[in-house]
Design an enzyme around this catalytic site. Structure first.
Site, PDB file in Angstrom:
ATOM      1  N   GLY A  95     -30.517 -22.554 -71.512  1.00 32.27           N
ATOM      2  CA  GLY A  95     -30.766 -21.246 -70.921  1.00 32.27           C
ATOM      3  C   GLY A  95     -29.497 -20.666 -70.336  1.00 32.27           C
ATOM      4  O   GLY A  95     -28.382 -21.040 -70.712  1.00 32.27           O
ATOM      5  N   SER A  96     -29.675 -19.760 -69.401  1.00 30.26           N
ATOM      6  CA  SER A  96     -28.534 -19.051 -68.825  1.00 30.26           C
ATOM      7  C   SER A  96     -27.710 -19.974 -67.936  1.00 30.26           C
ATOM      8  O   SER A  96     -28.205 -20.970 -67.391  1.00 30.26           O
ATOM      9  CB  SER A  96     -29.017 -17.858 -68.007  1.00 30.26           C
ATOM     10  OG  SER A  96     -29.632 -18.296 -66.807  1.00 30.26           O
ATOM     11  N   GLU A 148     -27.246 -26.897 -71.791  1.00 28.84           N
ATOM     12  CA  GLU A 148     -26.682 -26.070 -72.864  1.00 28.84           C
ATOM     13  C   GLU A 148     -26.869 -24.637 -72.432  1.00 28.84           C
ATOM     14  O   GLU A 148     -27.992 -24.130 -72.377  1.00 28.84           O
ATOM     15  CB  GLU A 148     -27.389 -26.374 -74.185  1.00 28.84           C
ATOM     16  CG  GLU A 148     -26.587 -25.913 -75.390  1.00 28.84           C
ATOM     17  CD  GLU A 148     -26.864 -24.474 -75.751  1.00 28.84           C
ATOM     18  OE1 GLU A 148     -26.004 -23.602 -75.429  1.00 28.84           O
ATOM     19  OE2 GLU A 148     -27.916 -24.194 -76.332  1.00 28.84           O
ATOM     20  N   LEU A 149     -25.762 -23.961 -72.113  1.00 34.85           N
ATOM     21  CA  LEU A 149     -25.835 -22.704 -71.372  1.00 34.85           C
ATOM     22  C   LEU A 149     -25.290 -21.541 -72.187  1.00 34.85           C
ATOM     23  O   LEU A 149     -25.367 -21.542 -73.412  1.00 34.85           O
ATOM     24  CB  LEU A 149     -25.099 -22.872 -70.037  1.00 34.85           C
ATOM     25  CG  LEU A 149     -25.542 -24.104 -69.224  1.00 34.85           C
ATOM     26  CD1 LEU A 149     -24.697 -24.262 -67.966  1.00 34.85           C
ATOM     27  CD2 LEU A 149     -27.024 -24.033 -68.879  1.00 34.85           C
ATOM     28  N   GLY A 150     -24.774 -20.533 -71.532  1.00 33.75           N
ATOM     29  CA  GLY A 150     -24.389 -19.302 -72.195  1.00 33.75           C
ATOM     30  C   GLY A 150     -23.036 -19.376 -72.874  1.00 33.75           C
ATOM     31  O   GLY A 150     -22.371 -20.414 -72.898  1.00 33.75           O
ATOM     32  N   CYS A 154     -27.029 -17.588 -77.706  1.00 33.43           N
ATOM     33  CA  CYS A 154     -25.905 -18.076 -76.905  1.00 33.43           C
ATOM     34  C   CYS A 154     -24.615 -18.102 -77.713  1.00 33.43           C
ATOM     35  O   CYS A 154     -23.527 -18.017 -77.152  1.00 33.43           O
ATOM     36  CB  CYS A 154     -26.215 -19.456 -76.336  1.00 33.43           C
ATOM     37  SG  CYS A 154     -26.495 -20.734 -77.589  1.00 33.43           S
ATOM     38  N   GLU A 170     -21.541 -12.247 -70.536  1.00 29.57           N
ATOM     39  CA  GLU A 170     -22.462 -12.449 -71.653  1.00 29.57           C
ATOM     40  C   GLU A 170     -23.487 -11.322 -71.614  1.00 29.57           C
ATOM     41  O   GLU A 170     -24.137 -11.098 -70.595  1.00 29.57           O
ATOM     42  CB  GLU A 170     -23.152 -13.808 -71.541  1.00 29.57           C
ATOM     43  CG  GLU A 170     -24.057 -14.113 -72.716  1.00 29.57           C
ATOM     44  CD  GLU A 170     -24.730 -15.474 -72.606  1.00 29.57           C
ATOM     45  OE1 GLU A 170     -24.986 -16.090 -73.649  1.00 29.57           O
ATOM     46  OE2 GLU A 170     -25.017 -15.908 -71.467  1.00 29.57           O
ATOM     47  N   PHE A 220     -26.121 -10.529 -74.155  1.00 32.24           N
ATOM     48  CA  PHE A 220     -27.443 -10.834 -74.703  1.00 32.24           C
ATOM     49  C   PHE A 220     -28.139  -9.564 -75.189  1.00 32.24           C
ATOM     50  O   PHE A 220     -29.314  -9.310 -74.927  1.00 32.24           O
ATOM     51  CB  PHE A 220     -28.309 -11.577 -73.689  1.00 32.24           C
ATOM     52  CG  PHE A 220     -28.750 -12.939 -74.194  1.00 32.24           C
ATOM     53  CD1 PHE A 220     -27.801 -13.878 -74.569  1.00 32.24           C
ATOM     54  CD2 PHE A 220     -30.087 -13.275 -74.304  1.00 32.24           C
ATOM     55  CE1 PHE A 220     -28.196 -15.132 -75.045  1.00 32.24           C
ATOM     56  CE2 PHE A 220     -30.479 -14.516 -74.779  1.00 32.24           C
ATOM     57  CZ  PHE A 220     -29.530 -15.456 -75.142  1.00 32.24           C
TER      58      PHE A 220
END
Length: 502
Positions: free
Chosen positions: A247-248, A269-271, A303, A397, A399
């Site tokens: 996610g973020s 596991e991020l942006g 991402c 970021e 999105f």
């Protein structure tokens, strides 16, 4: 913007049409030792393309999380003790079921996420691949024989962690859930999955149905749609050994802080703010195609989206001209009405954030070359040029479907611009010289590097993860899975006990 949106409402709860994914199974319920009423209330799932209610599910509260985690911990030892090929058989059956039920699953992905049909098809194909890859992992070598003193056998063996919590996002809900659920199960763990509350079916209940029909023993997989309360409870629960979060970056920091305070293993596991570098020896038509795909696929809600398109000065104008032309030709609308290229953004809040970044960046001196308009949640493919460090579109970021174009003079400046900021997920380089591309790529601080390709790449066989604000150094998929979802146990054996000096 060409907007296609003329579909009459159609429910997805017709059990005769979709017996595998019948709405009646989960209405106001969770999946936890079967389909059970929730203690935390209920959630309405809204279709972003129409604003209509798709379904209603249970909302997991702290009591639901506690019950599920305890049940998972009780069930896990018997599953870990099962022969690896028996665990493998369950996963292979789940993968086959997913391929067989793709026709029923695709509409849920499209309508929950705003995905176009082609993206839903790729997601389903990749998801089945992740399960098959995990199934193979169950029968891989599980340890090492170590050097030791005479008369002693020393070995290191991979063993399950216990109960793994998986917290997944809305954008690729099936893949980003199942790529953790499947290997965690294959390694002998139990799983508690919290899908995003906006995508509980494609990100959660579909997976529950697959493993239910594949013969997974009761208590090993729990699916608990919920909000931040449920996520916080998972990070604190004493029966949870690991939290795998996608996610973020902002949410990931909170997950990491809470889970680590409770001494859990954490995978984040991020942006990303991923650079796509176009060198002046590239073909401008091919480069523009890569840039458009990388920036606008799934409305930029990935991402790995190409968040900065860095173009060498000699090719800049030609590439921008081609990007603007593509932006004007891509149809935007409800993916279920026909063949559209872009669907809706996930929510009004996300649309407002995207538009604020665009307008703030233009106010700071960038040029709006295409797009920047919207109807409902449908945002037109947008091109911003003259973007510089310090502008929101360069630094943040987004999105959303925004191609952020910046010029550079030489390879050294390209590396500096690409590495600017805290993110380090993916990068792509387009060039006619592979050697030049490899040399430049060695200077980039990223977890994924793609020479002569755009940035949106992932697959079941490749370790996935980033650096800095893009993650905590963890990796998932392919050879990384055994490391991620097990821990080492050192064991020594002597033929008989012998005395010591004391």
């Amino acid at each position: 913007m060409t907007l296609l949106q003329d579909r009459p409402a159609k429910a997805l709860d017709d059990t005769a049409a979709a017996p595998f994914l019948a709405d009646s199974q989960w209405r106001d319920r969770l999946y936890s030792n079967g389909w059970v009423p929730s203690l935390g209330g209920r959630l309405e799932v809204i279709e972003p393309a129409t604003g209509q209610v798709l379904t209603r599910v249970g909302r997991a509260g702290r009591e639901d999380v506690a019950a599920a985690a305890a049940a998972a911990r009780a069930a896990q030892p018997a599953w870990a003790a099962l022969a690896p090929d028996a665990r493998q058989a369950v996963l292979l059956k789940a993968a086959a079921l997913l391929a067989d039920k793709a026709g029923e699953a695709a509409p849920w992905i499209m309508r929950e996420t705003g995905s176009v049909e082609a993206k839903a098809a790729v997601e389903l194909e990749h998801a089945a691949g992740f399960v098959r890859q995990a199934a193979m992992m169950a029968t891989e070598a599980q340890g090492l024989l170590l050097p030791s003193s005479e008369g002693r056998l020393s070995m290191a063996r991979r063993v399950p962690l216990g109960v793994v919590a998986v917290i997944s996002p809305f954008n690729f809900p099936l893949v980003l859930s199942i790529r953790a659920v499947a290997p965690a199960l294959a390694a002998g763990n139990a799983v508690v999955l919290k899908p995003d509350p906006r995508t509980p079916v494609s990100g959660g209940f579909l997976i529950a149905r697959l493993f239910e029909d594949a013969g997974l023993p009761a208590g090993l997989l729990h699916v608990l749609p919920g909000d931040a309360e449920a996520g916080d409870a998972l990070c604190r629960d004493p029966n949870i050994a690991m939290v795998a979060f996608t996610g973020s970056t902002a949410a990931g920091r909170k997950v990491g802080e809470t889970a680590c305070a409770h001494l859990k293993k954490v995978a984040l596991e991020l942006g990303g703010k991923n650079p796509l570098i176009v060198l002046d020896d590239a073909d401008p038509d091919v480069a523009a195609s890569n840039a458009a795909w990388g920036a606008w696929l799934h409305q930029g809600q990935i991402c790995m989206t190409a968040g900065r398109i860095l173009v060498q000065q000699g090719l800049h104008d030609a590439l921008v001209e081609r990007l603007v032309a593509k932006a004007g030709q891509l149809p935007v609308g409800d993916p279920t009405t026909g063949r559209v290229a872009l669907g809706p953004l996930i929510s009004q809040a996300q649309l407002e954030r995207v538009h604020a970044i665009v307008t703030d960046t233009v106010a700071a001196g960038a040029t709006l070359a295409a797009g920047g308009t919207y109807q409902g949640l449908f945002y037109a493919p947008t091109v911003l040029t003259g973007v510089r460090p310090g502008m929101r579109a360069f630094d943040e970021e987004i999105f959303g479907p925004v191609a952020v174009v910046a010029a550079f003079a030489d390879d050294a400046e390209a590396a500096v611009l690409a590495n600017r900021g805290d993110y380090g997920l993916a990068a792509g380089i387009i060039t006619s010289s592979v050697g030049r591309g490899m040399s430049l790529g060695e200077r980039l601080d990223v977890g994924h590097l793609h020479i002569n390709d755009q940035t949106v790449e992932a697959g079941p066989h490749s370790p996935f993860g980033g650096m800095g604000a893009s993650g905590n150094g963890s990796r998932i998929s392919g050879p990384a899975n055994l490391d991620e979802f097990t821990t080492w146990r050192w064991t020594t054996v002597k033929p008989a006990a012998t005395p010591y000096p004391f």
